[in-house]
Design a protein around this motif. Structure first.
Motif, PDB file in Angstrom:
ATOM      1  N   THR A 222       0.776  -1.180   0.238  1.00 40.38           N
ATOM      2  CA  THR A 222       0.133  -0.082   0.036  1.00 40.38           C
ATOM      3  C   THR A 222       0.919   1.794   0.306  1.00 40.38           C
ATOM      4  O   THR A 222       2.129   1.074   0.544  1.00 40.38           O
ATOM      5  CB  THR A 222      -0.853   0.190   0.935  1.00 40.38           C
ATOM      6  OG1 THR A 222      -1.760  -1.038   1.335  1.00 40.38           O
ATOM      7  CG2 THR A 222      -1.939   1.365   1.002  1.00 40.38           C
ATOM      8  N   VAL A 223       1.100   1.751  -1.257  1.00 38.73           N
ATOM      9  CA  VAL A 223       1.268   2.899  -1.327  1.00 38.73           C
ATOM     10  C   VAL A 223       0.014   4.530  -0.549  1.00 38.73           C
ATOM     11  O   VAL A 223      -0.993   4.519  -1.309  1.00 38.73           O
ATOM     12  CB  VAL A 223       1.857   4.240  -2.668  1.00 38.73           C
ATOM     13  CG1 VAL A 223       2.002   4.683  -2.410  1.00 38.73           C
ATOM     14  CG2 VAL A 223       2.910   2.760  -2.494  1.00 38.73           C
ATOM     15  N   PRO A 224       0.295   5.189   0.534  1.00 39.20           N
ATOM     16  CA  PRO A 224      -0.713   6.535   0.838  1.00 39.20           C
ATOM     17  C   PRO A 224      -0.162   7.465   0.326  1.00 39.20           C
ATOM     18  O   PRO A 224       0.756   8.112  -0.060  1.00 39.20           O
ATOM     19  CB  PRO A 224       0.013   6.731   2.495  1.00 39.20           C
ATOM     20  CG  PRO A 224       0.871   5.546   3.051  1.00 39.20           C
ATOM     21  CD  PRO A 224       1.238   4.335   1.889  1.00 39.20           C
ATOM     22  N   VAL A 225      -1.716   8.622   0.661  1.00 43.93           N
ATOM     23  CA  VAL A 225      -0.924   9.553  -0.710  1.00 43.93           C
ATOM     24  C   VAL A 225       0.362  10.096   1.007  1.00 43.93           C
ATOM     25  O   VAL A 225       0.377  10.463   1.515  1.00 43.93           O
ATOM     26  CB  VAL A 225      -2.634  10.749   0.193  1.00 43.93           C
ATOM     27  CG1 VAL A 225      -2.524  10.500   1.769  1.00 43.93           C
ATOM     28  CG2 VAL A 225      -2.847  11.815  -0.494  1.00 43.93           C
ATOM     29  N   GLN A 226       0.537  11.240  -0.652  1.00 48.44           N
ATOM     30  CA  GLN A 226       1.576  11.792  -0.381  1.00 48.44           C
ATOM     31  C   GLN A 226       3.267  11.015   0.077  1.00 48.44           C
ATOM     32  O   GLN A 226       3.752  11.569   1.091  1.00 48.44           O
ATOM     33  CB  GLN A 226       1.367  13.392   0.939  1.00 48.44           C
ATOM     34  CG  GLN A 226       0.314  13.988   0.578  1.00 48.44           C
ATOM     35  CD  GLN A 226       0.124  15.427   1.820  1.00 48.44           C
ATOM     36  OE1 GLN A 226       0.447  14.999   2.566  1.00 48.44           O
ATOM     37  NE2 GLN A 226       0.335  16.173   1.266  1.00 48.44           N
ATOM     38  N   ARG A 227       3.177  10.132  -0.457  1.00 48.49           N
ATOM     39  CA  ARG A 227       4.137   9.515  -0.359  1.00 48.49           C
ATOM     40  C   ARG A 227       4.940   8.867  -1.929  1.00 48.49           C
ATOM     41  O   ARG A 227       3.857   8.469  -2.254  1.00 48.49           O
ATOM     42  CB  ARG A 227       3.832   7.594   0.117  1.00 48.49           C
ATOM     43  CG  ARG A 227       3.671   8.063   1.717  1.00 48.49           C
ATOM     44  CD  ARG A 227       4.939   8.794   2.529  1.00 48.49           C
ATOM     45  NE  ARG A 227       4.948   8.478   4.152  1.00 48.49           N
ATOM     46  CZ  ARG A 227       3.946   9.883   4.872  1.00 48.49           C
ATOM     47  NH1 ARG A 227       3.936  10.547   4.576  1.00 48.49           N
ATOM     48  NH2 ARG A 227       3.448   9.853   5.981  1.00 48.49           N
ATOM     49  N   MET A 228       6.292   8.864  -2.042  1.00 47.76           N
ATOM     50  CA  MET A 228       6.520   8.259  -3.018  1.00 47.76           C
ATOM     51  C   MET A 228       6.801   6.531  -2.917  1.00 47.76           C
ATOM     52  O   MET A 228       7.473   6.186  -1.591  1.00 47.76           O
ATOM     53  CB  MET A 228       8.061   9.016  -3.448  1.00 47.76           C
ATOM     54  CG  MET A 228       8.843   8.475  -4.400  1.00 47.76           C
ATOM     55  SD  MET A 228      10.199  10.116  -4.907  1.00 47.76           S
ATOM     56  CE  MET A 228      11.312   9.636  -3.424  1.00 47.76           C
TER      57      MET A 228
END
Length: 290
Positions: A222-228
């Protein structure tokens, strides 16, 4: 221009090497922003030097903009999601960057430019990416082009994923800009709930995904918001698969590494310290923009 395309199949998708949270900072005349790709990642994500995300509905966060400042040795790609910014530079270029538009500037041997918001209220949001130039091109003549939103190539997949192709190629749709040496891929991808998007990326390229709305899943991570999501390099990998359980928007950026020395002093990026000293001398003596 919007094209409906059939989904490209990726047989060996990349995994996520690690997630990176950006650093809050300010630049220009106090513009608040998040530095997503920082200097300590320049080697790992060669040929990319920096990615800044800015976005606020508070005018005090952005209104002073970025007054006259120099660049040498790389390219800047500014992508506006919302708002308006006026560009002027010492090479005589001027343009108004508006919602959904892109400004691509090659600083080359040197340019002095300003980027000033043309609004007093409302939201201003966007991204600026720095793309390195190979040693042989660092002293080339400056170049600049504005692309309005309507001029950027776009495609929609069978699952309703909408893609703006700023650079490179996606599903047979060529981007607004191509570069032979660094071969950058720069996609803005809008995924509706329950969709997936597959993109071919050469195994030799460094690549990352930045999530700016919602969250996505890449190879089970999972890649959450405001993450690279820094994508792992693997000799058998042929691309990336991005899935969204709810509506999401992401940038996918990849490029061919230069593998050259990086010497940076603020807005100057060269290959040696001597070239940095020369840039400082040229700036002091008024030789930028000639």
């Amino acid at each position: 221009m919007n094209t409906t395309v059939h989904t490209t199949t990726v047989a060996h998708p990349r995994s996520v090497e690690r997630l990176v949270a950006g650093q809050a900072t300010s630049d220009g005349a106090g513009v608040k922003l998040t530095r997503v790709l920082t200097q300590n990642l320049q080697r790992r994500l060669d040929p990319f030097l920096m990615l800044d995300a800015f976005g606020s509905d508070q005018p005090d966060d952005y209104i002073a903009g970025f007054p006259d400042h120099p660049h040498r040795g790389f390219e800047t790609i500014t992508y506006m999601i919302a708002g308006r910014m006026r560009h002027r530079d010492s090479a005589g270029h001027e343009g108004l960057l508006e919602n959904g538009g892109v400004q691509w500037m090659t600083a080359g041997r040197g340019v002095i430019h300003s980027e000033i918001p043309q609004q007093e209220d409302g939201v201003m949001e966007g991204f600026q990416l720095w793309l390195n130039l190979p040693a042989r091109d660092k002293m080339m003549a400056p170049w600049y082009r504005d692309f309005k939103a309507a001029d950027l190539p776009k495609l929609t997949t069978e699952q309703g994923v909408a893609v703006t192709v700023i650079a490179g190629d996606s599903h047979g749709v060529g981007g607004a800009v191509t570069r032979e040496t660094t071969a950058p891929l720069y996609l803005d991808i809008h995924l509706p709930a329950g969709s997936r998007f597959e993109q071919v990326v050469p195994a030799s390229h460094n690549a990352f995904v930045y999530v700016y709305r919602g969250e996505v899943s890449i190879a089970g991570q999972t890649v959450p918001v405001q993450r690279m999501a820094l994508l792992a390099n693997s000799p058998e990998a042929d691309g990336v698969v991005i899935e969204a359980s709810a509506d999401a928007k992401v940038l996918l950026i990849a490029g061919q590494p230069l593998g050259e020395p990086i010497a940076q002093y603020g807005p100057f990026v060269m290959n040696t310290q001597q070239e940095i000293y020369q840039a400082l001398s040229d700036m002091r003596d008024g030789r930028f923009g000639e």
